[in-house]
Design a protein around this motif. Structure first.
Motif, PDB file in Angstrom:
ATOM      1  N   ILE A 153       0.818  -1.204   0.000  1.00 13.74           N
ATOM      2  CA  ILE A 153       0.000   0.000   0.000  1.00 13.74           C
ATOM      3  C   ILE A 153       0.850   1.251   0.000  1.00 13.74           C
ATOM      4  N   GLY A 154       2.039   1.174   0.595  1.00 12.75           N
ATOM      5  CA  GLY A 154       2.853   2.375   0.739  1.00 12.75           C
ATOM      6  C   GLY A 154       3.309   2.950  -0.579  1.00 12.75           C
ATOM      7  N   ALA A 169      -1.083   2.365   6.289  1.00 11.83           N
ATOM      8  CA  ALA A 169      -0.379   2.004   7.518  1.00 11.83           C
ATOM      9  C   ALA A 169       0.048   3.211   8.327  1.00 11.83           C
ATOM     10  N   ASN A 170       0.202   4.397   7.655  1.00  2.00           N
ATOM     11  CA  ASN A 170       0.670   5.580   8.378  1.00  2.00           C
ATOM     12  C   ASN A 170       0.098   6.832   7.720  1.00  2.00           C
ATOM     13  N   VAL A 171       0.393   7.990   8.336  1.00  2.00           N
ATOM     14  CA  VAL A 171      -0.157   9.256   7.863  1.00  2.00           C
ATOM     15  C   VAL A 171       0.376   9.616   6.476  1.00  2.00           C
ATOM     16  N   LEU A 185      -1.900  10.574   3.236  1.00  4.81           N
ATOM     17  CA  LEU A 185      -1.836  11.841   2.516  1.00  4.81           C
ATOM     18  C   LEU A 185      -1.640  11.626   1.017  1.00  4.81           C
ATOM     19  N   LYS A 186      -0.764  10.670   0.653  1.00  4.35           N
ATOM     20  CA  LYS A 186      -0.539  10.379  -0.762  1.00  4.35           C
ATOM     21  C   LYS A 186      -1.816   9.858  -1.420  1.00  4.35           C
ATOM     22  N   ILE A 187      -2.482   8.960  -0.743  1.00  4.91           N
ATOM     23  CA  ILE A 187      -3.696   8.372  -1.314  1.00  4.91           C
ATOM     24  C   ILE A 187      -4.812   9.413  -1.373  1.00  4.91           C
TER      25      ILE A 187
END
Length: 303
Positions: free
Chosen positions: A29-30, A169-171, A175-177
């Protein structure tokens, strides 16, 4: 020798199978960037959907027209045209009228269902003197269906981004998504607005009509009527004339006095010089005229 060859072949096959199984099936996902669509196969141009050739009923055509109409009575023709428009489920969108001393023109714009356009123009030609008619068609079929495919693809992308956002998984990943979600949503709304405009232009045709009267070769002259001032108007204008004349005379005298007084610094020196010159010439001694010989001879003979 044959055993060694078979062993080598088996080893090669095993190594190839291991290398294939080691390749990652999902990058995680990252990793969300502009290449996501190609990696998932959603936007891959090689396997992407192609616009299908539409059948005749699926053609997306924008039909508009314009016409020039000559008539004896512009107002009567306008009312007849307006009734025809209502008969074919149309409506008026704009009108401009120009009236002169010997002519009247009207420019009017209507919206008529595209399916009724041909029937309307046929009846218009039968009831009015149509001097010029132009119907022009714009085919937007390919552009329409390409945009439809684009819209469906963007909606799929938006759904994928929503799934990724829920699994972030993280902020930083969120933000990217979220950026991709906002961008995709904007594109979807723009396309939907474009479809609304296209559907409106396809459903209703715009007709612009210029209505004017026949050109008269002989223009009728205007009737000349006798007119005179009333007694009250006569006295008013007479009084005004006398007052204005008296005012003009008084103004001339006033300006003459102002000019004379204001010019004293100039008139005094100039007047003094003129007076001195004239007086000097009067006081100067007169010179006797010298008699000519012919005059002396005549005097002697007389004596």
């Amino acid at each position: 020798m044959k055993k060694k060859l078979w062993i080598i072949i088996l080893l090669v096959l095993m190594i190839a199978g291991c290398s294939t199984s080691d390749q990652p099936k999902d990058k995680g996902i990252g990793h969300v960037d502009s290449n996501w669509q190609n990696e998932t196969g959603e936007y891959n141009s090689d396997k992407g959907e192609q616009t299908k050739a539409p059948i005749d009923n699926d053609l997306k055509l924008i039909k508009n027209g314009s016409a020039t109409i000559k008539t004896k009575s512009v107002n009567d023709s306008y009312q007849n045209i307006l009734n025809l428009v209502k008969e074919f489920d149309g409506y008026q969108t704009d009108i401009s009228r120009n009236e002169g001393s010997n002519y009247t023109t009207i420019r009017v714009e209507f919206k008529i269902p595209a399916d009724n356009l041909d029937a309307y123009l046929e009846k218009l030609d039968a009831s009015e003197d149509v001097k010029y008619l132009n119907v022009y068609t714009k085919d937007i079929t390919n552009e329409y269906f390409d945009s439809d495919i684009r819209l469906k693809q963007l909606e799929k992308d938006l759904a994928k981004y929503q799934e990724f956002f829920d699994k972030a998984a993280n902020v930083e990943e969120m933000l990217k998504i979220q950026y991709e979600i906002n961008r995709t949503t904007t594109e979807i709304e723009i396309l939907k607005g474009q479809f609304k405009l296209w559907d409106s232009l396809i459903s209703y045709s715009t007709i612009t009509l210029d209505i004017s009267e026949y050109d008269d070769v002989i223009q009728t002259s205007q009737e000349i009527k006798f007119s005179a001032l009333s007694f009250e108007d006569f006295l008013y204008y007479l009084k005004s004339g006398i007052v204005r004349s008296a005012s003009a005379v008084v103004s001339v005298v006033q300006y003459a006095i102002i000019l004379a007084i204001a010019g004293i610094p100039v008139w005094l020196p100039v007047g003094g010089v003129v007076y001195f010159v004239i007086k000097k010439r009067k006081n100067a001694p007169k010179k006797e005229k010298v008699k000519k010989p012919a005059e002396e001879k005549n005097i002697t003979e007389e004596n």
